[in-house]
Design an enzyme around this catalytic site. Structure first.
Site, PDB file in Angstrom:
ATOM      1  N   PRO A 153     -32.840 102.132  -8.029  1.00  0.00           N
ATOM      2  CA  PRO A 153     -33.095 100.992  -8.911  1.00  0.00           C
ATOM      3  C   PRO A 153     -32.231 101.026 -10.182  1.00  0.00           C
ATOM      4  O   PRO A 153     -31.653 100.011 -10.578  1.00  0.00           O
ATOM      5  CB  PRO A 153     -34.581 101.105  -9.251  1.00  0.00           C
ATOM      6  CG  PRO A 153     -35.166 101.884  -8.117  1.00  0.00           C
ATOM      7  CD  PRO A 153     -34.078 102.854  -7.726  1.00  0.00           C
ATOM      8  N   TYR A 154     -32.125 102.193 -10.794  1.00  0.00           N
ATOM      9  CA  TYR A 154     -31.318 102.302 -12.017  1.00  0.00           C
ATOM     10  C   TYR A 154     -29.855 101.983 -11.727  1.00  0.00           C
ATOM     11  O   TYR A 154     -29.223 101.202 -12.444  1.00  0.00           O
ATOM     12  CB  TYR A 154     -31.451 103.706 -12.622  1.00  0.00           C
ATOM     13  CG  TYR A 154     -30.602 103.882 -13.853  1.00  0.00           C
ATOM     14  CD1 TYR A 154     -31.004 103.335 -15.066  1.00  0.00           C
ATOM     15  CD2 TYR A 154     -29.399 104.577 -13.811  1.00  0.00           C
ATOM     16  CE1 TYR A 154     -30.230 103.475 -16.202  1.00  0.00           C
ATOM     17  CE2 TYR A 154     -28.613 104.725 -14.944  1.00  0.00           C
ATOM     18  CZ  TYR A 154     -29.035 104.173 -16.134  1.00  0.00           C
ATOM     19  OH  TYR A 154     -28.257 104.309 -17.252  1.00  0.00           O
ATOM     20  N   GLY A 155     -29.294 102.582 -10.677  1.00  0.00           N
ATOM     21  CA  GLY A 155     -27.897 102.336 -10.324  1.00  0.00           C
ATOM     22  C   GLY A 155     -27.632 100.879 -10.013  1.00  0.00           C
ATOM     23  O   GLY A 155     -26.616 100.308 -10.408  1.00  0.00           O
ATOM     24  N   SER A 157     -29.266  98.347 -11.217  1.00  0.00           N
ATOM     25  CA  SER A 157     -29.314  97.574 -12.470  1.00  0.00           C
ATOM     26  C   SER A 157     -28.016  97.711 -13.252  1.00  0.00           C
ATOM     27  O   SER A 157     -27.539  96.748 -13.852  1.00  0.00           O
ATOM     28  CB  SER A 157     -30.517  98.003 -13.318  1.00  0.00           C
ATOM     29  OG  SER A 157     -30.323  99.261 -13.935  1.00  0.00           O
ATOM     30  N   LYS A 158     -27.420  98.892 -13.238  1.00  0.00           N
ATOM     31  CA  LYS A 158     -26.172  99.078 -13.976  1.00  0.00           C
ATOM     32  C   LYS A 158     -24.989  98.431 -13.260  1.00  0.00           C
ATOM     33  O   LYS A 158     -24.031  97.993 -13.890  1.00  0.00           O
ATOM     34  CB  LYS A 158     -25.923 100.564 -14.252  1.00  0.00           C
ATOM     35  CG  LYS A 158     -26.897 101.136 -15.266  1.00  0.00           C
ATOM     36  CD  LYS A 158     -26.862 100.344 -16.572  1.00  0.00           C
ATOM     37  CE  LYS A 158     -27.822 100.843 -17.616  1.00  0.00           C
ATOM     38  NZ  LYS A 158     -27.699 100.112 -18.885  1.00  0.00           N
TER      39      LYS A 158
END
Length: 194
Positions: A153-155, A157-158
């Site tokens: 999820p973090y990757g 979003s970036k």
């Protein structure tokens, strides 16, 4: 005196940016998500600089009213915003995507994607009204498409930050008085990383 606003400025890269711009003589406004985080950051900064040079505000970038309050509060104190850095972001616990609670995923999307879109929309239009400005969006792990197990999820979003920033910069074009930019700091040893 130039004025910069940094979202997510109470810790990590954001707090480092706040300090760096104070060293360079800027007036700095920043935000964090809790009273405690903002007060702690202001206490640390007061050890080295006059509180007349900086202000901290509680702001959840996923909420338009908080972003408008950050803009209005900071411009009342320091005048026009020369630079705005969309740095606010959260990560997810390192786990396979299907094992991460959906509330964590939703909060990450609200902060890292919706918050970025909301802030850029508000700030771009306010900067057009003031006649100039620079918006910088903070990339991170995943911006270049690299994948790390457990940080899907973090990757994602970036990766979205990079796409949005480059696409919007193209839309606004070189003739715009407000410039859209991407920051890709690489790996930085912060509390988020640790």
């Amino acid at each position: 005196m130039k004025h910069i606003v940094i979202t997510g400025g109470t810790r990590g890269i954001g707090f480092g940016l706040v300090r760096g711009f104070l060293i360079r003589g800027f007036n700095v406004s920043f935000c964090g998500t809790t009273d405690r985080s903002v007060v702690n950051a202001m206490d640390k900064l007061t050890e080295q600089w006059s509180p007349k040079k900086f202000r901290g505000v509680v702001c959840d970038v996923a909420k338009n009213e908080d972003l408008l309050n950050l803009w209005d509060f900071s411009t009342k104190i320091f005048g026009e915003v020369n630079i705005w850095i969309n740095n606010a972001g959260i990560d997810n616990p390192q786990a396979n995507f299907n094992d991460i609670d959906r509330s964590v995923i939703n909060r990450l999307v609200d902060t890292n994607i919706k918050g970025l879109l909301n802030a850029t929309h508000i700030v771009y239009n306010r900067m057009v009204d003031q006649g100039k400005g620079y918006i910088y969006n903070m990339g991170g792990l995943g911006s270049d498409g690299r994948m790390i197990r457990g940080l899907t999820p973090y990757g994602m979003s970036k990766r979205a930050v990079q796409y949005f920033t480059l696409a919007f910069a193209r839309e606004t074009g070189k003739e715009s008085t407000v410039k859209i930019n991407l920051l890709l700091p690489g790996m930085v040893l912060t509390d988020m990383l640790l």
